[in-house]
Design an enzyme around this catalytic site. Structure first.
Site, PDB file in Angstrom:
ATOM      1  N   HIS A   1       0.820  -1.214   0.000  1.00  0.00           N
ATOM      2  CA  HIS A   1       0.000   0.000   0.000  1.00  0.00           C
ATOM      3  C   HIS A   1       0.855   1.265   0.000  1.00  0.00           C
ATOM      4  O   HIS A   1       0.419   2.306   0.481  1.00  0.00           O
ATOM      5  CB  HIS A   1      -0.966   0.008   1.192  1.00  0.00           C
ATOM      6  CG  HIS A   1      -2.176  -0.837   0.964  1.00  0.00           C
ATOM      7  ND1 HIS A   1      -3.247  -0.432   0.196  1.00  0.00           N
ATOM      8  CD2 HIS A   1      -2.482  -2.082   1.398  1.00  0.00           C
ATOM      9  CE1 HIS A   1      -4.153  -1.398   0.178  1.00  0.00           C
ATOM     10  NE2 HIS A   1      -3.713  -2.409   0.887  1.00  0.00           N
TER      11      HIS A   1
ATOM     12  N   SER B   1      -5.865  -9.836 -12.168  1.00  0.00           N
ATOM     13  CA  SER B   1      -6.369  -8.833 -13.111  1.00  0.00           C
ATOM     14  C   SER B   1      -5.221  -8.129 -13.825  1.00  0.00           C
ATOM     15  O   SER B   1      -5.292  -7.869 -15.029  1.00  0.00           O
ATOM     16  CB  SER B   1      -7.259  -7.812 -12.387  1.00  0.00           C
ATOM     17  OG  SER B   1      -6.553  -7.149 -11.365  1.00  0.00           O
TER      18      SER B   1
ATOM     19  N   ASP C   1       1.814  -3.685  -9.445  1.00  0.00           N
ATOM     20  CA  ASP C   1       1.430  -4.979 -10.018  1.00  0.00           C
ATOM     21  C   ASP C   1       1.720  -5.036 -11.507  1.00  0.00           C
ATOM     22  O   ASP C   1       2.330  -5.989 -12.007  1.00  0.00           O
ATOM     23  CB  ASP C   1      -0.059  -5.251  -9.775  1.00  0.00           C
ATOM     24  CG  ASP C   1      -0.380  -5.452  -8.311  1.00  0.00           C
ATOM     25  OD1 ASP C   1       0.563  -5.613  -7.505  1.00  0.00           O
ATOM     26  OD2 ASP C   1      -1.571  -5.454  -7.961  1.00  0.00           O
TER      27      ASP C   1
END
Length: 399
Positions: free
Chosen positions: A45, A140, A184
């Site tokens: 994060h 994803s 990511d």
């Protein structure tokens, strides 16, 4: 020994045959590309707070078979999921809930068109994945970046790997309405086998660090609680960090992102963040960024014990300061931390479900999994999934 994250593995050697059965023969070539899952070793994060992160690709892959058509039609199919999605390359692509995973693909196409890439024809796609959806190891992003790379190679757009990562992020922001960071997509686009990658999310400068674990292995532990990023409190956490940053800036601290502050600088300035929640969020980000630097140093020094301690500290901060874990992830990580042969464990990914990772001695992997599984099942009421992973390559041509 271990419960795999998927019940059966799809063999990509079958993909060309399955493609031909579905779409028939053509003079056009079927091309197949692979796109990996990832773990973030540490640095959670903080990618959207200008921090440094330390991810690695792992050897779980999503595969995309693609072939040009002689008309302008686009057709998407998935080996595991029934249903066909059809579009036209001339369409103005827009997010529609009923389009399901096709939204990720259309989001990439919308960004390519915005960048003035033109398509002389349509194409057909067949997807097969051994990455669990919603499992916290970035299914994803693997889909987005794998598809972007496949389209770029098929139509000879020659898009660089960092630009592939940016395409994925922009698709999330502008098409999927998820205000994600870039970690990511970046590791999936640029990763290399046998290496982890320290990425500065402020500058997109990155460097590879050999991932030498000796007799230890990373074990991925899946809560089996499906977490949808867009439905989580991800955007809320990002907003809280932005509020903390604004309070610091308004007090005269000259930074453009939270993680530009060292822990020492933060301790002097944090009284400016008067909201307790915002202060907790910022505290996690700044100390987590410091843990990333220390983790890279520990790996370079061969100090796996120190790396494990940093993993434990990271999880504690994500639980208490950032509040993104939950009973499932806490049960996995905290049970893992108590086991013989485990140097450290933490949640990885956005949280609220998904996966945790543990650094475990190879001779104790089986007993580790059995013990953690028993405790998890007893407390949560259903089983977790486990697998030992190795490093993998970023997006690439498979055939």
């Amino acid at each position: 020994m271990a419960n795999n994250l998927t019940a059966t593995e799809y063999d990509p050697k079958n993909l060309a045959g399955d493609f031909t059965k579905l779409y028939g023969e053509s003079k056009n070539q079927i091309q197949i590309f692979s796109s990996p899952a990832r773990i973030n070793i540490i640095g959670e994060h903080i990618d959207y707070n200008g921090g440094k992160v330390f991810p690695s690709c792992i050897n779980r892959y999503l595969y995309i078979a693609i072939r040009k058509r002689d008309d302008s039609k686009i057709i998407y199919n998935d080996v595991r999921f029934p249903g066909t999605f059809e579009f036209d390359i001339g369409d103005h692509f827009a997010f529609k809930k009923e389009d399901d995973y096709a939204n990720y693909l259309n989001g990439i196409l919308s960004q390519l068109k915005e960048k003035s890439h033109s398509f002389p024809c349509g194409f057909e796609v067949l997807i097969a994945s051994n990455i669990p959806a919603g499992g916290g190891i970035s299914s994803s992003s693997a889909l987005e970046c794998g598809f972007a790379y496949a389209v770029s190679e098929t139509f000879e757009f020659n898009i660089s790997r960092p630009e592939i990562a940016k395409l994925g992020q922009m698709s999330e922001h502008r098409f999927m309405n998820v205000n994600c960071g870039i970690m990511d997509q970046f590791i999936i686009a640029t990763g290399k086998k046998d290496f982890a990658e320290m990425l500065d999310c402020n500058t997109l400068e990155y460097e590879y660090t050999p991932l030498k674990l000796g007799d230890y292995r990373f074990i991925v532990m899946n809560t089996n609680k499906v977490r949808k990023l867009s439905d989580s409190k991800y955007n809320e956490r990002r907003s809280e960090c932005e509020n903390a940053l604004k309070m610091l800036q308004d007090s005269g601290v000259k930074i453009s992102a939270l993680c530009e502050l060292s822990p020492e600088q933060w301790e002097k300035a944090k009284s400016a963040v008067t909201n307790e929640i915002f202060r907790k969020r910022a505290n996690h980000c700044i100390y987590e960024n410091s843990r990333v630097l220390n983790a890279v140093k520990a790996l370079n020094n061969g100090d796996l014990k120190k790396l494990g301690e940093l993993l434990n500290e990271s999880h504690k901060s994500l639980k208490e300061e950032y509040e993104v874990t939950g009973i499932e992830l806490d049960t996995l990580a905290e049970t893992a931390q108590k086991q013989d042969g485990c140097l450290g464990a933490r949640m990885t990914g956005a949280g609220f479900g998904g996966c945790a990772i543990a650094l475990v001695h190879k001779d104790q992997v089986e007993s580790f999994i059995n013990t953690v599984q028993a405790e998890y099942s007893k407390k949560i009421g259903y089983e977790a999934g486990f697998f030992a992973c190795e490093t993998g390559d970023g997006v690439c041509r498979w055939n």
